[in-house]
Write a protein that holds these residues in place. Structure first.
Motif, PDB file in Angstrom:
ATOM      1  N   GLY A 210      33.411 -14.817   9.588  1.00 29.70           N
ATOM      2  CA  GLY A 210      34.674 -15.437   9.988  1.00 29.70           C
ATOM      3  C   GLY A 210      34.530 -16.929  10.284  1.00 29.70           C
ATOM      4  O   GLY A 210      35.285 -17.743   9.747  1.00 29.70           O
ATOM      5  N   PRO A 211      33.545 -17.310  11.118  1.00 32.03           N
ATOM      6  CA  PRO A 211      33.344 -18.744  11.383  1.00 32.03           C
ATOM      7  C   PRO A 211      33.044 -19.556  10.134  1.00 32.03           C
ATOM      8  O   PRO A 211      33.551 -20.669   9.981  1.00 32.03           O
ATOM      9  N   PHE A 212      32.224 -19.012   9.232  1.00 27.39           N
ATOM     10  CA  PHE A 212      31.906 -19.748   8.009  1.00 27.39           C
ATOM     11  C   PHE A 212      33.166 -19.971   7.167  1.00 27.39           C
ATOM     12  O   PHE A 212      33.363 -21.060   6.614  1.00 27.39           O
ATOM     13  N   LEU A 213      34.018 -18.942   7.061  1.00 25.29           N
ATOM     14  CA  LEU A 213      35.267 -19.093   6.308  1.00 25.29           C
ATOM     15  C   LEU A 213      36.128 -20.178   6.926  1.00 25.29           C
ATOM     16  O   LEU A 213      36.621 -21.077   6.229  1.00 25.29           O
TER      17      LEU A 213
ATOM     18  N   ASN B  89      33.540  -7.560  16.442  1.00 28.34           N
ATOM     19  CA  ASN B  89      33.546  -7.825  14.997  1.00 28.34           C
ATOM     20  C   ASN B  89      34.968  -7.955  14.468  1.00 28.34           C
ATOM     21  O   ASN B  89      35.279  -8.871  13.700  1.00 28.34           O
ATOM     22  N   ILE B  90      35.827  -7.036  14.891  1.00 23.59           N
ATOM     23  CA  ILE B  90      37.210  -7.025  14.403  1.00 23.59           C
ATOM     24  C   ILE B  90      37.961  -8.263  14.897  1.00 23.59           C
ATOM     25  O   ILE B  90      38.653  -8.939  14.130  1.00 23.59           O
ATOM     26  N   ILE B  91      37.802  -8.570  16.195  1.00 20.56           N
ATOM     27  CA  ILE B  91      38.486  -9.735  16.766  1.00 20.56           C
ATOM     28  C   ILE B  91      38.019 -11.018  16.086  1.00 20.56           C
ATOM     29  O   ILE B  91      38.826 -11.872  15.709  1.00 20.56           O
ATOM     30  N   SER B  92      36.710 -11.151  15.917  1.00 24.06           N
ATOM     31  CA  SER B  92      36.154 -12.349  15.295  1.00 24.06           C
ATOM     32  C   SER B  92      36.587 -12.465  13.837  1.00 24.06           C
ATOM     33  O   SER B  92      37.085 -13.515  13.413  1.00 24.06           O
ATOM     34  N   GLY B  93      36.416 -11.382  13.083  1.00 23.95           N
ATOM     35  CA  GLY B  93      36.736 -11.417  11.663  1.00 23.95           C
ATOM     36  C   GLY B  93      38.201 -11.693  11.395  1.00 23.95           C
ATOM     37  O   GLY B  93      38.555 -12.667  10.718  1.00 23.95           O
ATOM     38  N   LEU B  94      39.070 -10.852  11.950  1.00 22.97           N
ATOM     39  CA  LEU B  94      40.498 -11.008  11.694  1.00 22.97           C
ATOM     40  C   LEU B  94      41.046 -12.275  12.339  1.00 22.97           C
ATOM     41  O   LEU B  94      41.938 -12.928  11.790  1.00 22.97           O
ATOM     42  N   GLY B  95      40.509 -12.631  13.508  1.00 18.30           N
ATOM     43  CA  GLY B  95      40.964 -13.848  14.184  1.00 18.30           C
ATOM     44  C   GLY B  95      40.715 -15.091  13.348  1.00 18.30           C
ATOM     45  O   GLY B  95      41.606 -15.927  13.183  1.00 18.30           O
ATOM     46  N   TYR B  96      39.522 -15.203  12.810  1.00 18.20           N
ATOM     47  CA  TYR B  96      39.200 -16.384  11.997  1.00 18.20           C
ATOM     48  C   TYR B  96      39.947 -16.365  10.666  1.00 18.20           C
ATOM     49  O   TYR B  96      40.303 -17.425  10.133  1.00 18.20           O
ATOM     50  N   ILE B  97      40.176 -15.188  10.122  1.00 19.40           N
ATOM     51  CA  ILE B  97      40.929 -15.097   8.865  1.00 19.40           C
ATOM     52  C   ILE B  97      42.371 -15.566   9.083  1.00 19.40           C
ATOM     53  O   ILE B  97      42.908 -16.356   8.301  1.00 19.40           O
ATOM     54  N   ILE B  98      43.000 -15.084  10.163  1.00 15.91           N
ATOM     55  CA  ILE B  98      44.373 -15.487  10.471  1.00 15.91           C
ATOM     56  C   ILE B  98      44.431 -16.995  10.729  1.00 15.91           C
ATOM     57  O   ILE B  98      45.341 -17.691  10.265  1.00 15.91           O
ATOM     58  N   TRP B  99      43.453 -17.502  11.457  1.00 13.63           N
ATOM     59  CA  TRP B  99      43.385 -18.943  11.747  1.00 13.63           C
ATOM     60  C   TRP B  99      43.260 -19.741  10.454  1.00 13.63           C
ATOM     61  O   TRP B  99      43.925 -20.762  10.257  1.00 13.63           O
ATOM     62  N   SER B 100      42.413 -19.253   9.536  1.00 14.29           N
ATOM     63  CA  SER B 100      42.216 -19.941   8.257  1.00 14.29           C
ATOM     64  C   SER B 100      43.492 -19.932   7.423  1.00 14.29           C
ATOM     65  O   SER B 100      43.872 -20.949   6.835  1.00 14.29           O
TER      66      SER B 100
END
Length: 374
Positions: A70-73, A138-149
């Motif tokens: 997520g952070p890398f994306l 994992n879910i919070i980090s992954g989906l959070g960064y995707i939504i932010w992106s």
């Protein structure tokens, strides 16, 4: 087989991007991200085929890795679109959850090899609370960064529409592909097992490689910075006394768009947009048109957004569509093909013309021509 392909391709793409000519920061981030995927896939493959049991020092190392994607994306998207309005957060801060998780797992890593293998085989026996917490994180980090992106991409696209008459369609689609593709993988993570998860990751990497190399996004990512290198407008004698540099950078917050400037913009648009057909220039931008009229781009943008109730992008392309319809009425399509007419009207690609024509008229160019000829 798919996982092995994903391993090979992620390493290949990582090296290809890292050593490309004129590599920029966004390229470096993408290269490190793909190398992270490479390591993650290898660890899964070794775990899945039983090799880790022979090398227990590798057991569990892959556990924190989902917190990296997520952070890398987000960093890649943010750097590529050069979003200056984003709160500046040091790169390392985005990787704090990964670092803290890795530190916590030291208690697991120092255990004897056989004990670590037994814990993994027994669904994390002794670490049950950590596993639940890690899954939620994992879910919070992954989906959070995707939504932010995706939010950044949407805001960027909107900003582009207020600046340019032509959008970098390939690059926008490339960013959307990376974000939406990763979001699908995260939904699979929530509901599926590890085999399906890493199979989907492998397919994702294969598609990244195929579309990236075929379309050129990976090898030729331009800087999509809409806030730098702007054209400074030439002042018209009528408005020469206005100190544009004192205008607030906040959008319309302290706008000085009065009746005089409104009339100036209205007549300027009539002259340059309609009579002189500035829209025929495929590279026409808000700054260029504002320079011709002799007003600050902020005033022109405000006029188009608030008074005409549209974006600069839609305004210019609606004029191009009208130009095309005018040519069709003269039956020029019987002499020239549709693509040639589209280029003559200011569009820089057939796909862009088709999208905008359908958006504005509700019909495809072919359907419009057929209905017009009846």
């Amino acid at each position: 087989m798919l996982v092995v392909s994903g391993i090979s391709l992620s390493l290949f793409l990582s090296v290809l991007i890292f050593f490309k000519k004129n590599r920029n920061t966004a390229d470096t981030i993408l290269s490190f991200w793909l190398f992270t995927v490479f390591i993650h896939l290898i660890l899964f493959h070794l775990s899945n085929n039983g090799t880790i049991e022979k090398h227990p020092f590798l057991a569990g190392i892959q556990i924190p890795f989902p917190l990296l994607h997520g952070p890398f994306l987000f960093l890649y998207v943010s750097e590529l679109i050069k979003n200056h309005k984003t709160i500046k957060i040091p790169y390392w801060f985005h990787f704090v959850p990964f670092i803290l998780t890795f530190i916590y797992l030291i208690n697991f890593f120092i255990l004897p090899g056989e004990q670590k293998i037994d814990i993994l085989k027994n669904d994390g026996y002794g670490f049950e609370n950590f596993i639940v917490f890690k899954h939620i994180l994992n879910i919070i980090s992954g989906l959070g960064y995707i939504i932010w992106s995706l939010f950044l991409i949407r805001a960027y696209k909107k900003a582009l529409q207020n600046q340019f008459s032509t959008l970098p369609y390939i690059n926008l689609k490339w960013l959307e592909f990376l974000s939406l593709g990763l979001s699908i993988i995260w939904f699979i993570i929530i509901f599926a097992n590890e085999t399906l998860i890493f199979t989907s990751v492998s397919i994702y990497i294969i598609l990244v490689g195929y579309f990236g190399i075929k379309k050129g996004e990976i090898n030729a990512n331009p800087k999509l910075d809409i806030l730098e290198n702007q054209v400074k407008p030439k002042q018209n004698p009528i408005v020469a006394s206005i100190d544009f540099h004192k205008q607030s950078t906040n959008r319309y917050a302290t706008s000085g768009l009065n009746q005089e400037k409104t009339e100036l913009i209205k007549s300027g648009l009539e002259k340059y947009s309609k009579k002189e057909k500035a829209y025929l220039d495929p590279d026409l931008s808000l700054n260029i048109l504002a320079s011709k009229i002799g007003v600050h781009p902020n005033y022109l943008s405000q006029y188009i957004n608030e008074i005409l109730e549209t974006s600069f992008f839609d305004y210019i392309n609606s004029l191009r569509i009208e130009e095309f319809k005018n040519k069709i009425s003269k039956e020029e399509h019987e002499i020239y093909n549709v693509s040639s007419l589209a280029y003559d009207c200011g569009f820089n690609s057939k796909s862009s013309f088709n999208r905008n024509f359908k958006k504005i008229t509700g019909k495809t160019p072919t359907e419009f021509i057929k209905s017009s000829s009846k």
